[in-house]
Design a protein around this motif. Structure first.
Motif, short mmCIF file in Angstrom:
data_model
loop_
_atom_site.label_atom_id
_atom_site.label_comp_id
_atom_site.label_asym_id
_atom_site.label_seq_id
_atom_site.Cartn_x
_atom_site.Cartn_y
_atom_site.Cartn_z
N GLU A 1 -22.54 74.72 12.82
CA GLU A 1 -21.57 74.61 11.73
C GLU A 1 -22.12 75.17 10.43
O GLU A 1 -21.38 75.67 9.60
CB GLU A 1 -21.18 73.14 11.54
CG GLU A 1 -20.26 72.65 12.64
CD GLU A 1 -19.82 71.22 12.43
OE1 GLU A 1 -20.04 70.68 11.32
OE2 GLU A 1 -19.26 70.66 13.38
N ARG B 1 -16.19 81.27 9.31
CA ARG B 1 -17.01 80.15 8.83
C ARG B 1 -16.65 79.77 7.39
O ARG B 1 -17.52 79.63 6.53
CB ARG B 1 -18.49 80.51 8.91
CG ARG B 1 -19.21 79.67 9.95
CD ARG B 1 -20.67 79.94 9.94
NE ARG B 1 -21.09 80.75 11.06
CZ ARG B 1 -21.27 80.28 12.29
NH1 ARG B 1 -21.09 79.01 12.55
NH2 ARG B 1 -21.65 81.08 13.26
N TRP C 1 -18.31 76.43 5.63
CA TRP C 1 -19.73 76.53 5.26
C TRP C 1 -19.93 77.58 4.16
O TRP C 1 -20.61 77.34 3.18
CB TRP C 1 -20.55 76.84 6.52
CG TRP C 1 -22.02 77.14 6.35
CD1 TRP C 1 -22.68 78.19 6.92
CD2 TRP C 1 -23.02 76.39 5.65
NE1 TRP C 1 -24.01 78.13 6.60
CE2 TRP C 1 -24.25 77.03 5.82
CE3 TRP C 1 -22.99 75.22 4.88
CZ2 TRP C 1 -25.44 76.58 5.26
CZ3 TRP C 1 -24.18 74.77 4.31
CH2 TRP C 1 -25.38 75.45 4.50
#
Lengths: 102, 560
Positions: free
Chosen positions: B208, B341, B344
């Motif tokens: 993650e 992503r 993040w």
């Protein structure tokens, strides 16, 4: 200089390393300097030429230490070291030699 | 080996011929008694340009500059005894930064070895711990094997320095040579383990909060583009070690710049939060990791390195892949999912916004950061940037917009003051079309100041930017921060007139302190051709910030 006492030293687990190396001047220096630069004492050393003398076998008795795995990897990187095998302290090479040290 | 006509040659002539065949066209050194046969043979070479350094350490770093700029093994020469001992620092520096270097030293004749002969020193013994491998050559015949092998070893796997010590009688020994060996080139590397790569890809796909941690190995391997492509595909915020700067352009959206002791707060904070660290050609150096137990404490680790001994040396890896990072990245990237992503990356962006690298004075060329930025504004990415070691080095690492692999030449592992000027000369010799800037300090420059004359003699396009704070700045800073402000032996009471010194050595000079328009003066100095000293005073109290105290955790930064 090793900072541990004689008694402590005897209590430490030992390992035996078996090295196949090229046989020419300076090879032993390369091998032992790997240990000395890390203040890692070599307790026993034995070296003889094998076969036609172009290579030698080196036996090292060292203390088991968290650094041993790294030491083996570093030895394997040496140009004149052809192979490294690790044995336990029970290996008889130094046991049988011991009678010359009584 | 191709058949050729038989020639009778001395060992010295064989060395020179082998260097020519190897493709060496420039080398640096200083002659002396025990290497004179090689110099005599070198004088007859029409292919090799010898650069006469003024101290053997300078010759070593000139060779390093060539090697760092090109990635190819470079050669330095020295005589026996003090010639060889003077080379040691440059050799040790090459070892720690994995730079391919072939050092050739003269030795007293074989029959005199071990007799404490004039200028005899145990060069072989001295260089065992600071070379990848070393040779004491026994006969002229052996040179035919040893010289190509030295180049092969220097370039193979993890690059590094190799020393060849040649007794004078071996240099003088005549033998018949009928066949020449092939030049030594890097051995091909075994293919990386596909199963480990599959596991690494799965870890990246499942992570993650992954981060990419690039080291000098990425530059050495020529894998910068692949590393950037991987980061872009998988959405990986990327940090670089000092040695990797330039691998990813520092203004790339995914770049968090340099990590560690003088990294930005956001950089070290992001690492502190990551759940996967992908180390590529990096070795978890203490200046990068801080207290190792507290480095990326939540992260699983993928470690990719060409040197198997690096895997698990400092930090145990969940997946350790031994291999050339370029080959590994080529196999890894197709197996990694393309991911945006967003969560993040937006978190990292917020860290960047909240804790950026603060560079006060960046717009004022009379400040340290401002000077560095003003220099960058005058140049493009084709310029090569060398540094010495100290505060100026860290400021340049933080503030210079490095965007090209091999743009950045700095002494990382050994941290050798005196590196900058000779390394810049070497880079300029290797790539004469580039402008080579050497940022230095008033402490560092004096450690190889004699190479000013070498630069002038060669007419290299080296621009030395001397950031003069009249102190050993990093020592001054540490004494201020960690030793109760007991400033000792770090403030210079006397200083040379650096402008006069440089002029005396044959440099053009600019004193920015005296220029009413420093930007215009810089632009003029940097656009001219030839060696120039640009001097600028810096406030002694300026510090490199943020700073992680030696031995502390990276998240515990001081200042910045």
């Amino acid at each position: 200089m090793n900072a541990i006492s004689q008694a402590e030293n005897k209590a430490l687990a030992r390992a035996v390393l078996e090295l196949d190396v090229n046989n020419h001047a300076g090879v032993m220096s390369h091998v032992v300097s790997m240990f000395s630069r890390r203040a890692y004492n070599v307790e026993g050393i034995l070296c003889m030429p094998v076969g036609n003398g172009s290579t030698s076998r080196v036996w090292l008795m060292v203390n088991e230490d968290g650094r041993l795995e790294q030491m083996v990897k570093q030895l394997e990187k040496l140009e004149d070291v052809l192979a490294v095998r690790r044995h336990g302290a029970e290996h008889e090479v130094f046991e049988r030699l011991a009678e010359f040290f009584r | 080996m191709a058949m050729q006509t038989t020639e009778t040659l001395t060992g010295a002539q064989i060395v020179v011929r082998l260097l020519e065949r190897q493709g060496v066209r420039t080398l640096s050194g200083i002659p002396g008694g025990a290497i004179l046969p090689i110099y005599d043979a070198l004088s007859q070479s029409t292919l090799i340009h010898h650069v006469l350094a003024r101290h053997e350490q300078g010759a070593g770093f000139i060779a390093q500059g060539m090697a760092r700029a090109t990635g190819l093994p470079a050669v330095c020469l020295a005589s026996s005894g003090p010639g060889a001992t003077n080379l040691l620092t440059a050799i040790a520096d090459a070892k720690l930064d994995s730079i391919p270097l072939v050092a050739i030293t003269g030795q007293v004749p074989k029959a005199m070895i071990g007799t404490d002969a004039f200028q005899e020193v145990d060069t072989y013994g001295l260089t065992i711990p600071i070379t990848k491998h070393n040779f004491l050559v026994n006969s002229a015949d052996d040179l035919l094997e040893v010289i190509p092998r030295a180049f092969r070893l220097a370039a193979s796997g993890r690059p590094g320095p190799v020393l060849v010590d040649i007794p004078k009688d071996v240099q003088n020994q005549s033998i018949e040579v009928s066949e020449w060996p092939q030049p030594g080139v890097a051995d091909p590397m075994p293919a990386p383990d596909a199963e480990l790569i599959a596991r690494a890809a799965a870890m990246i796909n499942e992570a993650e909060r992954p981060m990419l941690y690039l080291g000098g190995g990425v530059v050495h391997s020529g894998a910068s583009e692949l590393a950037v492509a991987l980061a872009e595909k998988a959405g990986l915020p990327t940090v670089m070690t000092l040695m990797a700067l330039g691998a990813m352009p520092v203004d790339h959206a995914l770049s968090l710049g340099m990590l560690g002791m003088h990294g930005a707060r956001c950089t070290n904070f992001a690492l502190d939060e990551c759940d996967l660290l992908i180390a590529v050609g990096a070795r978890f150096d203490d200046r990068a990791t801080g207290k190792v137990a507290a480095f990326c404490p939540q992260a699983k680790i993928i470690h990719i390195d060409i040197d198997p001994a690096e895997l698990g040396k400092i930090k145990a890896a969940h997946v350790g892949i031994a291999g050339d990072v370029k080959a590994v990245l080529k196999m890894l990237s197709p197996e990694v999912d393309a991911q945006l992503r967003k969560r993040w990356l937006s978190h990292v962006a917020s860290l960047k916004a909240a804790h950026p690298l603060r560079m006060p004075g960046i717009d004022d060329p009379r400040t340290h950061y401002g000077l560095i930025r003003a220099v960058a504004d005058c140049l493009d990415d084709e310029a090569t940037i060398a540094t010495d070691v100290g505060q100026h080095q860290m400021w340049v690492a933080q503030a210079y917009p490095l965007r090209r692999p091999r743009q950045w030449l700095t002494s990382g592992g050994l941290g050798t003051m005196g590196f900058g000027l000779p390394a810049a000369i070497g880079a300029a010799l290797a790539e004469p079309e580039r402008t080579v800037v050497c940022f230095t300090g008033d402490g560092s420059i004096l450690m190889n100041v004699q190479e000013f004359v070498t630069a002038a003699e060669e007419g290299v396009n080296v621009k030395v930017i001397l950031m003069n704070n009249a102190s050993l700045g990093l020592v001054f800073q540490q004494q201020t921060m960690f030793y109760g402000e007991r400033i000792f032996a770090s403030k210079f009471k006397g200083q040379p007139d650096f402008i006069k010194v440089a002029e005396g050595f044959g440099f053009a000079t600019v004193d920015l302190d005296k220029e009413s328009d420093p930007r215009a003066a810089l632009a003029a100095a940097l656009s001219s051709h030839g060696p120039t000293l640009i001097h600028a005073s810096i406030d002694m109290r300026e510090q490199v910030l943020p700073m992680v105290a030696p031995g502390a955790a990276n998240k515990d930064m001081i200042g910045g």
